[in-house]
Design an enzyme around this catalytic site. Structure first.
Site, PDB file in Angstrom:
ATOM      1  N   ASP A  13      -0.944  -3.624  -1.812  1.00  0.00           N
ATOM      2  CA  ASP A  13      -2.051  -4.270  -1.087  1.00  0.00           C
ATOM      3  C   ASP A  13      -2.612  -5.499  -1.793  1.00  0.00           C
ATOM      4  O   ASP A  13      -3.797  -5.814  -1.671  1.00  0.00           O
ATOM      5  CB  ASP A  13      -3.197  -3.262  -0.824  1.00  0.00           C
ATOM      6  CG  ASP A  13      -2.712  -2.059  -0.043  1.00  0.00           C
ATOM      7  OD1 ASP A  13      -1.804  -2.225   0.789  1.00  0.00           O
ATOM      8  OD2 ASP A  13      -3.243  -0.957  -0.267  1.00  0.00           O
ATOM      9  N   LYS A  16       0.448  -9.445  -0.210  1.00  0.00           N
ATOM     10  CA  LYS A  16       1.828  -9.951  -0.108  1.00  0.00           C
ATOM     11  C   LYS A  16       2.111 -10.522   1.280  1.00  0.00           C
ATOM     12  O   LYS A  16       2.773 -11.549   1.425  1.00  0.00           O
ATOM     13  CB  LYS A  16       2.831  -8.820  -0.407  1.00  0.00           C
ATOM     14  CG  LYS A  16       2.691  -8.244  -1.803  1.00  0.00           C
ATOM     15  CD  LYS A  16       3.609  -7.048  -2.009  1.00  0.00           C
ATOM     16  CE  LYS A  16       3.264  -5.838  -1.183  1.00  0.00           C
ATOM     17  NZ  LYS A  16       1.991  -5.161  -1.544  1.00  0.00           N
ATOM     18  N   GLY A  40       1.860  -1.785   4.637  1.00  0.00           N
ATOM     19  CA  GLY A  40       0.951  -2.344   5.634  1.00  0.00           C
ATOM     20  C   GLY A  40       0.627  -3.748   5.181  1.00  0.00           C
ATOM     21  O   GLY A  40      -0.158  -3.936   4.253  1.00  0.00           O
ATOM     22  N   HIS A  41       1.289  -4.725   5.773  1.00  0.00           N
ATOM     23  CA  HIS A  41       1.106  -6.116   5.349  1.00  0.00           C
ATOM     24  C   HIS A  41       0.324  -6.870   6.419  1.00  0.00           C
ATOM     25  O   HIS A  41       0.751  -6.945   7.571  1.00  0.00           O
ATOM     26  CB  HIS A  41       2.467  -6.790   5.118  1.00  0.00           C
ATOM     27  CG  HIS A  41       3.238  -6.152   3.995  1.00  0.00           C
ATOM     28  ND1 HIS A  41       4.490  -6.557   3.616  1.00  0.00           N
ATOM     29  CD2 HIS A  41       2.905  -5.144   3.146  1.00  0.00           C
ATOM     30  CE1 HIS A  41       4.895  -5.819   2.602  1.00  0.00           C
ATOM     31  NE2 HIS A  41       3.959  -4.946   2.298  1.00  0.00           N
ATOM     32  N   GLN A 224       4.799  -2.385  -1.387  1.00  0.00           N
ATOM     33  CA  GLN A 224       4.154  -1.620  -2.462  1.00  0.00           C
ATOM     34  C   GLN A 224       3.919  -2.532  -3.686  1.00  0.00           C
ATOM     35  O   GLN A 224       3.775  -3.723  -3.513  1.00  0.00           O
ATOM     36  CB  GLN A 224       4.985  -0.375  -2.841  1.00  0.00           C
ATOM     37  CG  GLN A 224       4.941   0.719  -1.793  1.00  0.00           C
ATOM     38  CD  GLN A 224       5.895   0.481  -0.628  1.00  0.00           C
ATOM     39  OE1 GLN A 224       7.066   0.229  -0.822  1.00  0.00           O
ATOM     40  NE2 GLN A 224       5.404   0.573   0.590  1.00  0.00           N
TER      41      GLN A 224
HETATM   42  P1  GDP Z   1      -0.215  -6.342   1.308  1.00  0.00           P
HETATM   43  O1  GDP Z   1       0.113  -4.926   1.596  1.00  0.00           O
HETATM   44  O2  GDP Z   1       0.083  -6.720  -0.113  1.00  0.00           O
HETATM   45  O3  GDP Z   1       0.377  -7.307   2.280  1.00  0.00           O
HETATM   46  O4  GDP Z   1      -1.814  -6.461   1.458  1.00  0.00           O
HETATM   47  P2  GDP Z   1      -2.698  -5.833   2.651  1.00  0.00           P
HETATM   48  O5  GDP Z   1      -2.461  -6.616   3.884  1.00  0.00           O
HETATM   49  O6  GDP Z   1      -2.522  -4.372   2.696  1.00  0.00           O
HETATM   50  O7  GDP Z   1      -4.164  -6.070   2.077  1.00  0.00           O
HETATM   51  C1  GDP Z   1      -4.651  -7.338   1.810  1.00  0.00           C
HETATM   52  C2  GDP Z   1      -5.910  -7.575   2.661  1.00  0.00           C
HETATM   53  O8  GDP Z   1      -6.651  -8.667   2.144  1.00  0.00           O
HETATM   54  C3  GDP Z   1      -5.601  -7.953   4.092  1.00  0.00           C
HETATM   55  O9  GDP Z   1      -6.621  -7.463   4.917  1.00  0.00           O
HETATM   56  C4  GDP Z   1      -5.629  -9.481   4.087  1.00  0.00           C
HETATM   57  O10 GDP Z   1      -5.965 -10.044   5.335  1.00  0.00           O
HETATM   58  C5  GDP Z   1      -6.715  -9.732   3.081  1.00  0.00           C
HETATM   59  N1  GDP Z   1      -6.564 -10.954   2.262  1.00  0.00           N
HETATM   60  C6  GDP Z   1      -5.422 -11.529   1.810  1.00  0.00           C
HETATM   61  N2  GDP Z   1      -5.716 -12.578   1.003  1.00  0.00           N
HETATM   62  C7  GDP Z   1      -7.065 -12.653   0.955  1.00  0.00           C
HETATM   63  C8  GDP Z   1      -7.976 -13.491   0.242  1.00  0.00           C
HETATM   64  O11 GDP Z   1      -7.610 -14.390  -0.509  1.00  0.00           O
HETATM   65  N3  GDP Z   1      -9.321 -13.238   0.422  1.00  0.00           N
HETATM   66  C9  GDP Z   1      -9.775 -12.256   1.236  1.00  0.00           C
HETATM   67  N4  GDP Z   1     -11.076 -12.087   1.347  1.00  0.00           N
HETATM   68  N5  GDP Z   1      -8.940 -11.435   1.915  1.00  0.00           N
HETATM   69  C10 GDP Z   1      -7.604 -11.618   1.751  1.00  0.00           C
HETATM   70  P1  IMO Z   2       1.933  -2.190   0.733  1.00  0.00           P
HETATM   71  O1  IMO Z   2       3.322  -2.698   0.980  1.00  0.00           O
HETATM   72  C1  IMO Z   2      -0.664   0.663  -1.301  1.00  0.00           C
HETATM   73  C2  IMO Z   2       0.999   4.629  -2.114  1.00  0.00           C
HETATM   74  C3  IMO Z   2       0.393   5.803  -1.372  1.00  0.00           C
HETATM   75  C4  IMO Z   2       0.561   6.901  -2.418  1.00  0.00           C
HETATM   76  C5  IMO Z   2       1.911   6.564  -3.037  1.00  0.00           C
HETATM   77  C6  IMO Z   2       3.078   7.357  -2.473  1.00  0.00           C
HETATM   78  O2  IMO Z   2       1.018  -2.308   1.876  1.00  0.00           O
HETATM   79  O3  IMO Z   2       1.392  -2.757  -0.547  1.00  0.00           O
HETATM   80  P2  IMO Z   2       4.414   7.146  -0.180  1.00  0.00           P
HETATM   81  O4  IMO Z   2       3.955   7.298   1.236  1.00  0.00           O
HETATM   82  O5  IMO Z   2       5.012   5.814  -0.474  1.00  0.00           O
HETATM   83  O6  IMO Z   2       5.299   8.268  -0.643  1.00  0.00           O
HETATM   84  O7  IMO Z   2       3.055   7.276  -1.053  1.00  0.00           O
HETATM   85  O8  IMO Z   2       2.110   5.175  -2.801  1.00  0.00           O
HETATM   86  N1  IMO Z   2       1.496   3.521  -1.266  1.00  0.00           N
HETATM   87  C7  IMO Z   2       0.861   2.357  -1.132  1.00  0.00           C
HETATM   88  N2  IMO Z   2      -0.326   1.928  -1.626  1.00  0.00           N
HETATM   89  N3  IMO Z   2       0.101  -0.162  -0.573  1.00  0.00           N
HETATM   90  C8  IMO Z   2       1.293   0.236  -0.090  1.00  0.00           C
HETATM   91  O9  IMO Z   2       2.142  -0.605   0.537  1.00  0.00           O
HETATM   92  C9  IMO Z   2       1.710   1.561  -0.328  1.00  0.00           C
HETATM   93  N4  IMO Z   2       2.799   2.283   0.007  1.00  0.00           N
HETATM   94  C10 IMO Z   2       2.654   3.473  -0.586  1.00  0.00           C
HETATM   95  O10 IMO Z   2      -0.955   5.578  -1.056  1.00  0.00           O
HETATM   96  O11 IMO Z   2      -0.417   6.770  -3.402  1.00  0.00           O
HETATM   97 MG    MG Z   3      -0.807  -3.191   2.306  1.00  0.00          MG
END
Ligand code: GDP
Ligand code: IMO
Ligand code: MG
Length: 430
Positions: A13, A16, A40-41, A224
C-alpha cells in the site's frame, strides 16, 4: 529501451498503483509478475477512482498492453468482475489484456480454506486478505495446481478439478467440519469463464521478450511489499509470493539481463495491514489521527491500516534485496501538519544498535526503535509542482531519507491525483 521494475519497499500500500499510472504514460507494456487479488492498487484520474486487484494499473492508459504473468495467481471470478467494473467506468480491457497460459488458478476452495485456516490459527492468525493466495501457491508448489491452459481443455480441467476436490472435500468435511463443495457448480462456472477469456490466454513470456527485442518499454508492476516477501519479509506474517524484484524474471519468463532499473515505492511514513511486527507503529491516539489524515483503510478488505513513522531500517533492507536504483516517496502531504517528524534510524536490542532488519521475529518484537527527530514544515504541499517550491524543511526530510538509504529519490507524490506528482528524473525513454 528501458525496462523498469516498480516494487513496494514496506508492507504494501505504498502507492504503487499511482506511480505505475504515472510511469505507464511512457511504457508500451505493463506487467504484473506475482501476487493475486490480494493486491489493491488505487489510481485517481480526475474525479474518478479506480481500484485494481489483478489487472495492471496501466490499463487506464489507452492502447497499452497489459500482461498478467505466470507468477500471478488468478481468481477468475475476481478477474472477470474487474473487467466488468472497468467496462462500466468506460475502460476497455479486452484486446489489451494478455494472461499467461502457465498462471495458476485460485479456485473457490482456495479462498474458503484460506479463510478457515487463518481463523483456526487463533491468536497466531496472519490476518490474510482471505483471497486464497497462500492456498493457491501451496498447491502450485505441491504440483497439484490447475493452470490457465488447463481451463481451455474440458477433460483436463475436469480431471484436475476432481483430483483436487477429493482432497479438499476430505479436509473440509473431516478436518474443518464444513460443507463439501460440489464439482458440478465449479465446472460449469469455470468453463464459462474460460470461454470468456480464451482470447486473452497466451505465451506471455514470448510476447514480452519479443517486445523487449523490438526496443519497447516495459514496466513491471509489483504488488504487496518487500516486508511481506515470503523469503525476506517478517515470516510467517507475510504473503505467499516474492514481491521483490527478483520475482520479475521467474514470474514472467524474462532474463535478468533484460531489466534496466528498479524503483522502490516508499510512503513518507509506514503502514501495515494484517498481523505481525511493526516496530515504528504510532501510539493508538496518534495512529487514529494519522489514519484519518492518510485515509489509511485497505483497498481490498477495507480494514484499518496500522500506521507508524518512516523506518529507514525497513527501507534500507528493501534497497538491498531489490537492488533499488531509485525511490519514489509518496504521501508526503499527509505529514503537512506535523510539528515534529521522526525517522527510525536503528533498532536497539539488548543494549546494541542494529542497523539491519533482524531475521528473527522475537528480536524484531523486542527492538526499540531509535529515532531522529526533524522539524515539520507545517504547510500545505499538495499543489506543489516542482522540487524547488517545496518548503525547505520538507526538502530536508527527503534529503535525510535519501542519505540514510544511500539512494536517490526520483519521484515525489504529494496527493492521490496524477498532477500531484513531482518528477525529479526522467525514468523511461521515448
Ligand atoms: P498500492 O497498493 O501500493 O497501490 O497503494 P494503495 O492504492 O493500496 O494505497 C495508497 C492510497 O494512497 C490510495 O488511496 C491512493 O489514492 C493514495 N495516494 C497515493 N499517493 C498519494 C499521495 O501522495 N498523497 C495522498 N494523500 N494519497 C496518496
Ligand atoms: P498491495 O499490492 C498490504 C497482507 C495481508 C496479510 C498478509 C498475508 O495493495 O500493496 P495474503 O492474503 O497475501 O495471504 O495476506 O499480507 N497483504 C497486503 N497488505 N497491501 C497488499 O497489497 C497486501 N497483500 C497482502 O494483509 O497481512
Ligand atoms: Mg494496496
Amino acid at each position: 529501451m528501458s525496462n523498469l521494475v516498480v516494487v513496494g519497499t514496506q508492507w504494501g500500500d505504498e502507492g504503487k498503483g499511482k506511480i505505475i499510472d504515472i510511469l505507464a504514460e511512457k511504457a508500451d507494456i505493463i506487467a504484473r509478475f506475482q501476487g493475486g487479488a490480494n493486491a489493491g492498487h488505487t489510481v485517481v484520474v480526475g474525479e474518478k477512482e479506480f481500484i485494481f486487484h489483478l489487472i495492471p494499473s496501466g490499463i487506464l492508459r489507452p492502447g497499452k498492453q497489459c500482461v498478467i504473468g505466470n507468477g500471478v495467481v488468478i481468481d477468475l471470478k475476481a478477474l472477470i468482475e474487474e473487467m466488468d467494473y472497468l467496462k462500466d467506468k468506460g475502460v476497455k480491457s479486452e484486446g489489451n489484456l494478455f494472461i499467461s497460459e502457465n498462471a495458476h488458478l485460485t479456485m473457490p476452495y482456495h479462498k474458503i480454506l484460506d479463510q478457515i485456516m487463518d481463523k483456526r490459527r487463533g491468536r497466531g492468525r496472519l490476518g490474510t486478505t482471505g483471497r486464497g493466495i497462500g492456498t493457491t501457491y501451496s498447491d502450485k508448489s505441491a504440483r497439484a495446481g490447475i493452470r490457465m491452459i488447463d481451463l481451455l481443455n474440458k477433460e483436463t480441467f475436469q480431471q484436475k478439478l476432481e483430483i483436487n476436490l477429493e482432497e479438499k472435500n476430505y479436509l473440509l468435511e473431516k478436518f474443518y467440519d464444513r460443507q463439501r463443495i460440489s464439482k458440478e457448480g465449479i465446472l460449469e462456472e469455470y468453463l464459462s469463464y474460460g470461454e470468456k477469456i480464451r482470447g486473452c490466454i497466451t505465451n506471455t513470456s514470448r510476447l514480452l521478450n519479443q517486445a523487449i527485442d523490438e526496443g519497447k518499454n516495459v514496466l513491471f508492476e509489483g504488488a504487496q511489499g518487500t516486508l511481506l516477501d515470503i523469503d525476506f519479509g517478517t515470516y510467517p506474517y507475510v504473503t505467499a509470493s516474492n514481491p521483490t524484484a527478483g520475482a520479475v524474471c521467474t514470474g514472467l519468463g524474462i532474463g535478468p539481463t533484460k531489466i534496466d532499473r528498479v524503483m522502490g515505492v516508499a510512503k513518507a511514513y509506514t503502514t501495515r495491514v494484517g498481523e505481525g511486527p511493526f516496530p515504528t507503529q504510532f501510539s493508538p491516539e496518534f495512529e487514529e489521527e494519522m489514519r484519518l489524515r492518510g485515509k489509511e483503510y485497505g483497498a481490498t478488505t477495507g480494514r484499518p491500516r496500522r500506521c507508524g513513522w518512516f523506518d529507514a531500517i525497513v527501507v534500507r533492507h528493501a534497497v538491498r534485496v531489490n537492488g533499488l536504483s531509485s525511490l519514489a516517496i509518496t504521501k508526503l502531504d499527509v505529514l503537512d501538519n506535523l510539528e515534529k517528524i521522526k525517522i527510525c534510524i536503528g533498532y536497539k536490542h539488548q543494549g546494541k544498535i542494529l542497523e539491519d532488519f533482524p531475521a528473527l521475529l522475537p528480536v524484531v518484537q523486542q527492538c526499540e526503535p531509535v529515532y531522529e527527530e526533524m522539524e515539520g514544515w507545517k504547510e500545505d504541499i499538495s499543489s506543489v509542482k516542482d522540487y524547488e517550491h517545496l518548503p525547505q524543511k520538507a526538502k530536508r526530510y527527503l534529503e535525510r531519507i535519501s542519505e540514510l538509504l544511500n539512494t536517490e529519490i526520483s519521484l515525489i507524490s504529494v496527493g492521490p491525483k496524477r498532477e500531484q506528482t513531482i518528477i525529479l528524473k526522467k525514468l523511461m525513454s521515448h
